[in-house]
Design a protein around this motif. Structure first.
Motif, PDB file in Angstrom:
ATOM      1  N   SER A  35      35.510 -30.486  54.368  1.00 35.71           N
ATOM      2  CA  SER A  35      35.964 -31.001  53.073  1.00 35.71           C
ATOM      3  C   SER A  35      37.463 -30.786  52.864  1.00 35.71           C
ATOM      4  O   SER A  35      38.169 -31.693  52.413  1.00 35.71           O
ATOM      5  CB  SER A  35      35.165 -30.347  51.939  1.00 35.71           C
ATOM      6  OG  SER A  35      35.288 -28.937  51.993  1.00 35.71           O
ATOM      7  N   ILE A  36      37.964 -29.617  53.195  1.00 33.05           N
ATOM      8  CA  ILE A  36      39.396 -29.330  53.016  1.00 33.05           C
ATOM      9  C   ILE A  36      40.211 -30.010  54.110  1.00 33.05           C
ATOM     10  O   ILE A  36      41.213 -30.674  53.845  1.00 33.05           O
ATOM     11  CB  ILE A  36      39.642 -27.812  52.999  1.00 33.05           C
ATOM     12  CG1 ILE A  36      38.979 -27.186  51.764  1.00 33.05           C
ATOM     13  CG2 ILE A  36      41.143 -27.502  53.036  1.00 33.05           C
ATOM     14  CD1 ILE A  36      38.946 -25.678  51.763  1.00 33.05           C
ATOM     15  N   SER A  38      39.529 -32.634  56.015  1.00 35.33           N
ATOM     16  CA  SER A  38      39.571 -34.103  55.947  1.00 35.33           C
ATOM     17  C   SER A  38      40.520 -34.574  54.845  1.00 35.33           C
ATOM     18  O   SER A  38      41.202 -35.584  55.003  1.00 35.33           O
ATOM     19  CB  SER A  38      38.166 -34.684  55.752  1.00 35.33           C
ATOM     20  OG  SER A  38      37.611 -34.269  54.531  1.00 35.33           O
ATOM     21  N   GLU A  39      40.590 -33.823  53.757  1.00 34.44           N
ATOM     22  CA  GLU A  39      41.543 -34.185  52.701  1.00 34.44           C
ATOM     23  C   GLU A  39      42.978 -33.941  53.166  1.00 34.44           C
ATOM     24  O   GLU A  39      43.880 -34.723  52.845  1.00 34.44           O
ATOM     25  CB  GLU A  39      41.246 -33.419  51.408  1.00 34.44           C
ATOM     26  CG  GLU A  39      42.066 -33.861  50.227  1.00 34.44           C
ATOM     27  CD  GLU A  39      41.905 -35.348  49.878  1.00 34.44           C
ATOM     28  OE1 GLU A  39      42.881 -35.925  49.330  1.00 34.44           O
ATOM     29  OE2 GLU A  39      40.839 -35.937  50.132  1.00 34.44           O
ATOM     30  N   LEU A  40      43.193 -32.874  53.933  1.00 28.84           N
ATOM     31  CA  LEU A  40      44.530 -32.642  54.505  1.00 28.84           C
ATOM     32  C   LEU A  40      44.922 -33.798  55.424  1.00 28.84           C
ATOM     33  O   LEU A  40      46.071 -34.247  55.417  1.00 28.84           O
ATOM     34  CB  LEU A  40      44.559 -31.327  55.283  1.00 28.84           C
ATOM     35  CG  LEU A  40      44.675 -30.065  54.457  1.00 28.84           C
ATOM     36  CD1 LEU A  40      44.426 -28.830  55.325  1.00 28.84           C
ATOM     37  CD2 LEU A  40      46.041 -29.974  53.799  1.00 28.84           C
ATOM     38  N   ARG A  42      43.855 -36.958  55.257  1.00 29.53           N
ATOM     39  CA  ARG A  42      44.133 -38.129  54.412  1.00 29.53           C
ATOM     40  C   ARG A  42      45.505 -38.025  53.736  1.00 29.53           C
ATOM     41  O   ARG A  42      46.279 -38.988  53.716  1.00 29.53           O
ATOM     42  CB  ARG A  42      43.050 -38.283  53.344  1.00 29.53           C
ATOM     43  CG  ARG A  42      41.742 -38.811  53.872  1.00 29.53           C
ATOM     44  CD  ARG A  42      40.677 -38.859  52.759  1.00 29.53           C
ATOM     45  NE  ARG A  42      39.434 -39.386  53.260  1.00 29.53           N
ATOM     46  CZ  ARG A  42      38.533 -38.670  53.939  1.00 29.53           C
ATOM     47  NH1 ARG A  42      38.733 -37.394  54.184  1.00 29.53           N
ATOM     48  NH2 ARG A  42      37.421 -39.233  54.373  1.00 29.53           N
ATOM     49  N   GLN A  43      45.789 -36.851  53.162  1.00 28.18           N
ATOM     50  CA  GLN A  43      47.069 -36.657  52.478  1.00 28.18           C
ATOM     51  C   GLN A  43      48.235 -36.728  53.454  1.00 28.18           C
ATOM     52  O   GLN A  43      49.277 -37.316  53.156  1.00 28.18           O
ATOM     53  CB  GLN A  43      47.079 -35.315  51.738  1.00 28.18           C
ATOM     54  CG  GLN A  43      46.077 -35.201  50.614  1.00 28.18           C
ATOM     55  CD  GLN A  43      46.416 -36.082  49.440  1.00 28.18           C
ATOM     56  OE1 GLN A  43      47.578 -36.330  49.141  1.00 28.18           O
ATOM     57  NE2 GLN A  43      45.394 -36.590  48.776  1.00 28.18           N
TER      58      GLN A  43
END
Length: 185
Positions: A35-36, A38-40, A42-43
């Protein structure tokens, strides 16, 4: 077991500074399928990196992320932070300029029942990644933010936070599955 929520001021992100730090750089994100992580990923892709190396041992979520994002700057790599030889190969092949470390177990109750796995991933994996990133001429900037502050061990009915207050030698010399002996800070 009490949980404390820390109140913090809102952070103002300066996009131009972030862009300068990421643009045209090779960025390694560990735990990229989580979760963390994959967001990193994307960002980070928003800031025009040369390449984002998304490293995770979870094949299916990594495959799904690759298909979802379809970014030319994204390279999904199967690997485990618990295997130092694999980490070394990733560093040799991709030569990252920046490392975001999100590979960690984060669910305290589950990890209390599996402390050796938590130590292998959250402590040893972080140590091996940090060692590689700190080698001369290797990584210019590392953000080695593991989830150590989320790991608690229960020994003889008492909780010990695994953070800078604990002697990591006590953790590193423990036998897997054995009792972790720590001095109180």
């Amino acid at each position: 077991f009490p949980v404390t929520i820390q109140e913090r001021n809102e952070i103002s992100i300066q996009d131009s500074e972030v862009m300068n730090g990421i643009r045209n750089k090779v960025v390694l994100v560990t735990g990229a399928a989580g979760s963390i992580g994959s967001e990193l990923v994307r960002q980070t892709l928003r800031y025009q990196p040369k390449k984002v190396i998304a490293l995770d041992q979870a094949e299916t979520p990594l495959f799904e992320m690759e298909n979802e994002l379809q970014a030319t700057a994204l390279e999904c790599v199967i690997g485990d932070v618990r295997i130092p030889e694999r980490l070394k190969k990733v560093f040799e092949v991709f030569k990252p300029n920046l490392v975001y470390h999100a590979a960690a177990y984060k669910h305290v109750p589950l990890m209390e029942n599996n402390p050796s796995e938590a130590i292998r991933t959250n402590v040893l994996g972080t140590k091996w990644l940090a060692d590689l990133a700190m080698e001369p001429q290797r990584v210019k900037t590392s953000i080695l933010r593991s989830m150590l502050d989320n790991l608690y061990l229960q020994v003889n009915g008492r909780y010990y936070a695994v953070d800078g207050q604990v002697n990591l030698d006590d953790l590193l010399t423990s036998r897997p599955g054995g009792v972790v002996r720590m001095k109180q800070p």
